[in-house]
Design an enzyme around this catalytic site. Structure first.
Site, PDB file in Angstrom:
ATOM      1  N   GLU A 185       0.821  -1.209   0.000  1.00  0.00           N
ATOM      2  CA  GLU A 185       0.000   0.000   0.000  1.00  0.00           C
ATOM      3  C   GLU A 185       0.857   1.262   0.000  1.00  0.00           C
ATOM      4  O   GLU A 185       0.368   2.351   0.283  1.00  0.00           O
ATOM      5  CB  GLU A 185      -0.966  -0.004   1.189  1.00  0.00           C
ATOM      6  CG  GLU A 185      -1.935  -1.180   1.127  1.00  0.00           C
ATOM      7  CD  GLU A 185      -3.056  -1.092   2.149  1.00  0.00           C
ATOM      8  OE1 GLU A 185      -3.168  -0.069   2.849  1.00  0.00           O
ATOM      9  OE2 GLU A 185      -3.826  -2.055   2.245  1.00  0.00           O
ATOM     10  N   LYS A 226     -15.839  -1.564   3.865  1.00  0.00           N
ATOM     11  CA  LYS A 226     -15.258  -1.883   2.557  1.00  0.00           C
ATOM     12  C   LYS A 226     -16.382  -2.490   1.737  1.00  0.00           C
ATOM     13  O   LYS A 226     -16.875  -3.579   2.068  1.00  0.00           O
ATOM     14  CB  LYS A 226     -14.152  -2.925   2.714  1.00  0.00           C
ATOM     15  CG  LYS A 226     -12.908  -2.449   3.469  1.00  0.00           C
ATOM     16  CD  LYS A 226     -12.079  -3.678   3.863  1.00  0.00           C
ATOM     17  CE  LYS A 226     -10.676  -3.322   4.299  1.00  0.00           C
ATOM     18  NZ  LYS A 226     -10.006  -4.489   4.954  1.00  0.00           N
TER      19      LYS A 226
HETATM   20  P1  PGA Z   1      -6.648  -6.071   2.735  1.00  0.00           P
HETATM   21  O1  PGA Z   1      -6.072  -5.200   3.926  1.00  0.00           O
HETATM   22  O2  PGA Z   1      -7.249  -5.142   1.743  1.00  0.00           O
HETATM   23  O3  PGA Z   1      -5.472  -6.811   2.231  1.00  0.00           O
HETATM   24  O4  PGA Z   1      -7.666  -6.993   3.340  1.00  0.00           O
HETATM   25  C1  PGA Z   1      -6.626  -3.995   4.348  1.00  0.00           C
HETATM   26  C2  PGA Z   1      -7.052  -4.029   5.800  1.00  0.00           C
HETATM   27  O5  PGA Z   1      -6.837  -5.044   6.496  1.00  0.00           O
HETATM   28  O6  PGA Z   1      -7.631  -3.073   6.298  1.00  0.00           O
HETATM   29 ZN    ZN Z   2      -7.783  -4.226   8.420  1.00  0.00          ZN
END
Ligand code: PGA
Ligand code: ZN
Length: 432
Positions: A205, A337
């Site tokens: 990231e 998300k």
């Molecule tokens: P991931 O990580 O998108 O790889 O699941 C992001 C998070 O854990 O917030």
């Molecule tokens: Zn997370």
């Protein structure tokens, strides 16, 4: 001309890890177009919507040709003629067409791309920026950004156990200023890592590669970087952690690869509570594995009056899990998300459930991202209060931060930065 859906097209494109992902385009009868790209997680919860991947040898098995084929064969025919502004109706058709509890038949990746593309088309039909279309006349605040300085865990070959070492600047006064302060910290951290050596690039990231002997070393270095940036730790800049403990264990105990420590669930909770006393920590995500709710409740009971405790893998953007977790005081904030649950409508339901409990709400990117900036608009238009995107390099991350700057500018004199108001009431009252 009507807002009826005239075309739905899917295609395979590439994400920030160079893996295939689904892009969807939706055209309404009046010509309004919406387009969106599915993100992808690496540290996923067991209760998440599942992406449909081709498997086999090509592209490491990550191909999405089957997901794209499902859009053409099933999703497009089912949505044609529906009103593109009827997001709830569209999302209900997507869910029932799939027919599985985890969107595994047509794929969470196909479904989320189409659901978001429909939303974009409806905003285009209304000739409004997406954030404004979602705000629908209500006043909304610019979210407080949560920005990664070191990336670890599943995003960096498990070099540190803790996945994200991030900063938050709730006293910045504006979104623009929060980014400027973060940039100072990010560069200071880079300089310190270079001195320590070797500096070996960035994680998934965009945060500095976490070249540390222990998780505590990383926390020390982050605190030193804040000091070296010329800003005040615990006043201008706070630390935020995503432990992503799902990757470390569960009710039976946790394994820290750095130092090869094995800790009981209780001892691990004490360890995290101790960190919160030692460092200027304002927020901790997923201190526990997805089903170790007792441990997470213990952490929340101990420090939740002044530290935000976020559920990510434990909640998976699921409204029912948010309600169940609230009943057991598991946390005081929810990560949102859209692709964890699969549709805009279901993600909004989880956000609303969190708001109903006066929890903090953090709209979040995934570790696999793209130039798609939908989440900047969701965080603002839904008045979530917080936005988590990853670090302060790499354009799949910067695209979101830059979109926020455009939104802030468009708001003009009405622009209001969420700051401490974005947290659960006890934290907001104690820290402001
Ligand atoms: P991931 O990580 O998108 O790889 O699941 C992001 C998070 O854990 O917030
Ligand atoms: Zn997370």
């Amino acid at each position: 001309m009507s807002a009826r859906i005239a075309a739905v097209v899917g295609r395979q494109i590439w994400d920030s890890r160079g893996r295939p992902t689904v892009e969807a385009e939706v055209v309404l009868e009046n010509g309004a177009v919406g387009r969106a790209i599915a993100p992808a997680g690496a540290s996923r919860g067991a209760h998440e919507a599942v992406d449909l991947r081709d498997g086999g040898n090509a592209f490491g098995g990550y191909g999405v040709n089957r997901a794209v084929a499902g859009i053409a064969a099933e999703i497009a025919p089912a949505l044609l003629g529906m009103d593109g502004r009827d997001q709830a109706g569209v999302d209900a058709v997507l869910a029932s067409l799939d027919g599985t509890p985890n969107k595994s038949r047509l794929g969470g990746n196909a479904i989320v791309a189409v659901s978001m593309a429909v939303l974009h088309a409806a905003a285009a039909y209304a000739r409004a920026p997406l954030w404004q279309y979602l705000a629908n006349g209500k006043s909304v605040q610019l979210p407080l950004p949560e920005i990664q300085i070191f990336g670890g865990g599943a995003h960096a070959g498990r070099r540190t156990d803790v996945q994200d070492f991030m900063v938050m600047c709730p006293n910045a006064g504006s979104f623009r200023r929060a980014l400027e302060i973060t940039d100072d910290v990010y560069r200071a951290a880079g300089r310190l890592m270079e001195e320590k050596g070797p500096l070996t690039g960035v994680a998934d990231e965009g945060g500095w590669w976490p070249n540390f002997a222990s998780n505590d070393d990383a926390l020390d270095m982050l605190t030193r970087a804040i000091d070296a940036s010329g800003h005040r730790a615990g006043e201008d800049v706070f630390i935020s952690l995503d432990i992503a403990a799902n990757e470390l264990g569960d009710t039976n105990g946790y394994h820290l690869a750095l130092g090869d420590h094995r800790l009981s669930s209780d001892a691990w909770a004490d360890h995290i509570i101790k960190w919160a006393g030692q460092y200027p920590i304002l927020s901790i995500e997923d201190p526990a594995g997805q089903d170790d709710w007792d441990m997470m409740s213990k952490v929340t009971a101990a420090i939740g009056d002044h530290v935000q405790i976020i559920g990510d893998d434990v909640l998976v953007t699921n409204a029912q899990r948010v309600k169940d977790a609230a009943a057991r005081s598991v946390c005081n904030a929810a990560l949102i998300k859209v692709n964890q649950v699969g549709t805009i409508t279901e993600a909004k339901a989880a956000l609303d459930a969190a708001a109903g409990h006066q929890w903090g709400r953090i709209v979040s990117a995934r570790s696999g991202e793209s130039e798609d900036v939908t989440i900047a608009h969701l965080a603002t238009g839904w008045n979530a209060g917080q936005l988590k995107v990853g670090s302060f390099t790499r354009s799949e991350r910067m695209a979101k931060w830059n979109e926020m700057l455009r939104i802030e500018e468009a708001m003009g004199n009405d622009a209001q930065f969420a700051g401490f108001a974005a947290f659960a009431p006890a934290i907001a009252a104690g820290r402001a």
